[in-house]
Design an enzyme around this catalytic site. Structure first.
Site, PDB file in Angstrom:
ATOM      1  N   ARG A  19       0.818  -1.220   0.000  1.00  0.00           N
ATOM      2  CA  ARG A  19       0.000   0.000   0.000  1.00  0.00           C
ATOM      3  C   ARG A  19       0.847   1.263   0.000  1.00  0.00           C
ATOM      4  O   ARG A  19       0.428   2.312   0.516  1.00  0.00           O
ATOM      5  CB  ARG A  19      -0.969   0.035   1.189  1.00  0.00           C
ATOM      6  CG  ARG A  19      -2.064  -1.014   1.133  1.00  0.00           C
ATOM      7  CD  ARG A  19      -3.130  -0.737   2.183  1.00  0.00           C
ATOM      8  NE  ARG A  19      -3.990  -1.895   2.357  1.00  0.00           N
ATOM      9  CZ  ARG A  19      -4.453  -2.320   3.533  1.00  0.00           C
ATOM     10  NH1 ARG A  19      -4.144  -1.678   4.638  1.00  0.00           N
ATOM     11  NH2 ARG A  19      -5.235  -3.377   3.597  1.00  0.00           N
ATOM     12  N   ARG A  63      -3.024   6.671   0.763  1.00  0.00           N
ATOM     13  CA  ARG A  63      -3.581   7.851   1.418  1.00  0.00           C
ATOM     14  C   ARG A  63      -2.635   8.568   2.380  1.00  0.00           C
ATOM     15  O   ARG A  63      -2.925   9.693   2.791  1.00  0.00           O
ATOM     16  CB  ARG A  63      -4.862   7.462   2.167  1.00  0.00           C
ATOM     17  CG  ARG A  63      -6.019   7.119   1.236  1.00  0.00           C
ATOM     18  CD  ARG A  63      -7.246   6.706   2.011  1.00  0.00           C
ATOM     19  NE  ARG A  63      -7.066   5.398   2.647  1.00  0.00           N
ATOM     20  CZ  ARG A  63      -7.919   4.890   3.530  1.00  0.00           C
ATOM     21  NH1 ARG A  63      -8.978   5.581   3.902  1.00  0.00           N
ATOM     22  NH2 ARG A  63      -7.706   3.700   4.051  1.00  0.00           N
ATOM     23  N   ARG A 100      -6.074  11.495  -6.556  1.00  0.00           N
ATOM     24  CA  ARG A 100      -7.350  10.803  -6.354  1.00  0.00           C
ATOM     25  C   ARG A 100      -8.525  11.783  -6.431  1.00  0.00           C
ATOM     26  O   ARG A 100      -9.569  11.476  -7.009  1.00  0.00           O
ATOM     27  CB  ARG A 100      -7.354  10.073  -5.008  1.00  0.00           C
ATOM     28  CG  ARG A 100      -8.690   9.380  -4.732  1.00  0.00           C
ATOM     29  CD  ARG A 100      -8.613   8.382  -3.619  1.00  0.00           C
ATOM     30  NE  ARG A 100      -9.944   7.963  -3.207  1.00  0.00           N
ATOM     31  CZ  ARG A 100     -10.192   6.974  -2.379  1.00  0.00           C
ATOM     32  NH1 ARG A 100      -9.206   6.283  -1.860  1.00  0.00           N
ATOM     33  NH2 ARG A 100     -11.422   6.647  -2.047  1.00  0.00           N
ATOM     34  N   ASP A 116      -6.705  -2.398  -7.980  1.00  0.00           N
ATOM     35  CA  ASP A 116      -7.433  -3.007  -6.864  1.00  0.00           C
ATOM     36  C   ASP A 116      -7.696  -4.460  -7.190  1.00  0.00           C
ATOM     37  O   ASP A 116      -7.944  -4.799  -8.360  1.00  0.00           O
ATOM     38  CB  ASP A 116      -8.757  -2.271  -6.617  1.00  0.00           C
ATOM     39  CG  ASP A 116      -9.373  -2.694  -5.292  1.00  0.00           C
ATOM     40  OD1 ASP A 116     -10.189  -3.647  -5.292  1.00  0.00           O
ATOM     41  OD2 ASP A 116      -9.029  -2.112  -4.253  1.00  0.00           O
ATOM     42  N   TYR A 168     -15.258 -11.579  -1.009  1.00  0.00           N
ATOM     43  CA  TYR A 168     -16.024 -10.388  -1.406  1.00  0.00           C
ATOM     44  C   TYR A 168     -17.177 -10.760  -2.330  1.00  0.00           C
ATOM     45  O   TYR A 168     -18.267 -10.180  -2.248  1.00  0.00           O
ATOM     46  CB  TYR A 168     -15.109  -9.387  -2.113  1.00  0.00           C
ATOM     47  CG  TYR A 168     -14.168  -8.657  -1.199  1.00  0.00           C
ATOM     48  CD1 TYR A 168     -14.602  -7.556  -0.457  1.00  0.00           C
ATOM     49  CD2 TYR A 168     -12.834  -9.048  -1.079  1.00  0.00           C
ATOM     50  CE1 TYR A 168     -13.735  -6.864   0.373  1.00  0.00           C
ATOM     51  CE2 TYR A 168     -11.961  -8.364  -0.245  1.00  0.00           C
ATOM     52  CZ  TYR A 168     -12.419  -7.280   0.483  1.00  0.00           C
ATOM     53  OH  TYR A 168     -11.556  -6.598   1.309  1.00  0.00           O
TER      54      TYR A 168
END
Length: 345
Positions: free
Chosen positions: A23, A27, A36, A73, A151
Site C-alpha cells: 500500500r 492515502r 485521487r 485493486d 467479497y
C-alpha cells in the site's frame, strides 16, 4: 541494467537488502490524495492509466523504495467477470449482487475473456515501463482466489466470513466452483500483466486467516500454488511472491509448498520461525508491524532486529501488511533509509 529488487527475489547478491511497502501508493501521501481527488473516486483512478501510473511512481520519488507496485485493486477481477463493484464512502468496496448459487457462478464471465477486459491495467503497466527508472522493478499483483471469493460471496468486507464459511462447510462444491472460476481468470490476468511489462508478480491472500489451518490448503493455498505454477511454466525467470496473511500455524505445521520464489511474512509470524521453516526454500519478505511506523525509534529497533535475524541473506524488507493512512511521510522515509543503512554491505 540490473534491478536490485528482482536480483533479491532470485537470491542474487545485492549491495543492500531492497525495500518496498505494501500500500505504498496510498492515502498517507498528500500527492496521492491530490490525484485521487482529480480522478473523482477510487474506481475512476484505477480505470485511468495516466493517473494510476502517476500514483504508482510517487513512492519511488518521495519515499525511496526499490520497487513500484502497480496501482490497481484486487476487485477489478470480479468486476470484469460481471459483478457490479462500488466503493461506498465509509464502507469500502461493495457488490450489491453477491453470489448465492451455481447459476450465478455460471453466469459470470470466465477465463481469458474476463482477463481481456482488464485493458486499463495492462495500459497502466505499459506506461509505467516507459516512465520508471531502469533500475526500479515493477510489481504486478492479484488477490488470491479465496480473498476474491470472500467479497464475491459476502458482498463486502466482513469480520466473521460467516456466509463464506457456511458455504465452505455446508456446500463446499459450490465454493470450489467459485474458486476454480476465479483461479482460471487470475492465471490469464497474471500472464497478461507480465506480457505488458511486470517484472515480478505478487499474490495477496489478505483474508487467509479466516480459514482454519487444517483446511487452508484445500480452500486457498492449492489454488495459489496452481497460479504460481502456471506463471512459472510460461515465464520461469519472473519472480512470484506469495503473501498469505495470518497463516503462522499453517507455516509451522509444514503446509507451505509450491513453485514460487518469495514468501511474504506477515507481522504476526515470527521472522525467526519463518526463516527456520522456509528460509532454505524461499526468499522471505517482511515483516515489520505497520504500526511501528508511528515511531521512528520503534521502527529502527524492528529493522535492526529483522536484519539480525535474516543477516541480509534471502530477504526483502517490507511491512507485515499495508502502510496505514495516517502514518507521517517522514516516518515512511525513515523506515526505507534505515533498511538500507542496516543492510548495506
Amino acid at each position: 541494467m540490473s534491478k536490485i529488487f528482482v536480483d533479491a527475489c532470485l537470491r542474487k547478491e545485492t549491495p543492500y537488502t531492497p525495500v518496498w511497502m505494501m500500500r505504498q501508493a496510498g492515502r498517507y501521501l498528500p500527492e496521492y490524495m491530490k490525484v485521487r481527488a482529480e480522478a473523482g473516486n477510487f474506481l475512476n483512478l484505477c480505470h485511468n492509466p495516466e493517473k494510476a501510473c502517476e500514483v504508482t511512481i510517487q513512492p519511488l520519488d518521495i519515499v525511496g523504495v526499490d520497487a513500484a507496485i502497480l496501482f490497481s485493486d484486487i476487485l477489478v477481477i470480479p468486476h470484469e467477470m460481471g459483478m457490479h463493484l462500488e466503493f461506498v464512502t465509509g464502507e469500502g468496496p461493495l457488490f450489491r449482487d453477491p453470489i448465492k448459487n451455481e447459476e450465478e457462478v455460471d453466469a459470470l464471465l470466465g477465463g481469458e475473456a474476463a482477463a481481456d477486459k482488464l485493458t486499463y491495467v495492462y495500459e497502466t503497466i505499459k506506461l509505467l515501463k516507459e516512465k520508471l527508472p531502469e533500475d526500479k522493478a515493477l510489481i504486478g499483483f492479484t488477490g488470491a482466489p479465496w480473498t476474491l471469493a470472500t467479497y464475491m460471496i459476502e458482498g463486502q468486507g466482513t469480520k466473521t466470513y460467516n456466509i463464506c464459511k457456511k458455504m465452505m462447510y455446508s456446500n463446499p462444491d459450490l465454493l470450489h466452483k467459485i474458486l476454480r472460476k476465479v483461479t482460471d481468470v487470475v492465471k490469464f490476468y497474471m500472464i497478461k500483466q507480465i506480457e505488458a511489462g511486470a517484472d515480478v508478480v505478487q499474490i495477496f491472500d489478505s483474508w487467509a486467516a479466516a480459514i482454519e489451518p487444517g483446511r487452508y490448503d484445500e480452500f486457498s493455498w492449492k489454488y495459489m500454488v496452481e497460479i504460481a505454477e502456471y506463471i512459472k511454466e510460461r515465464y520461469p525467470d519472473i519472480p512470484v511472491i506469495m503473501f498469505p496473511k495470518g497463516v503462522s500455524a499453517f507455516i509451522n505445521m509444514g503446509g507451505v509448498y509450491g513453485n514460487f520464489d518469495v514468501f511474504g511474512v506477515d507481522w504476526g509470524t515470527p521472522m525467526s520461525m519463518a526463516k527456520a521453516k522456509l528460509g532454505d526454500k524461499y526468499v522471505l519478505q517482511g515483516n515489520m508491524e505497520p504500526c511501528r511506523l508511528y515511531s521512528k525509534e520503534e521502527t529502527t529497533k524492528c529493522v535492526e532486529k529483522i536484519q539480525e535475524t535474516m543477516q541480509g541473506e534471502g530477504h526483502i524488507f517490507n511491512l507485515g501488511h499495508g502502510i496505514l493512512p495516517d502514518v507521517p511521510v517522514e516516518n515512511a522515509i525513515h523506515f526505507v533509509s534505515e533498511c538500507k543503512r542496516v543492510s548495506k554491505k
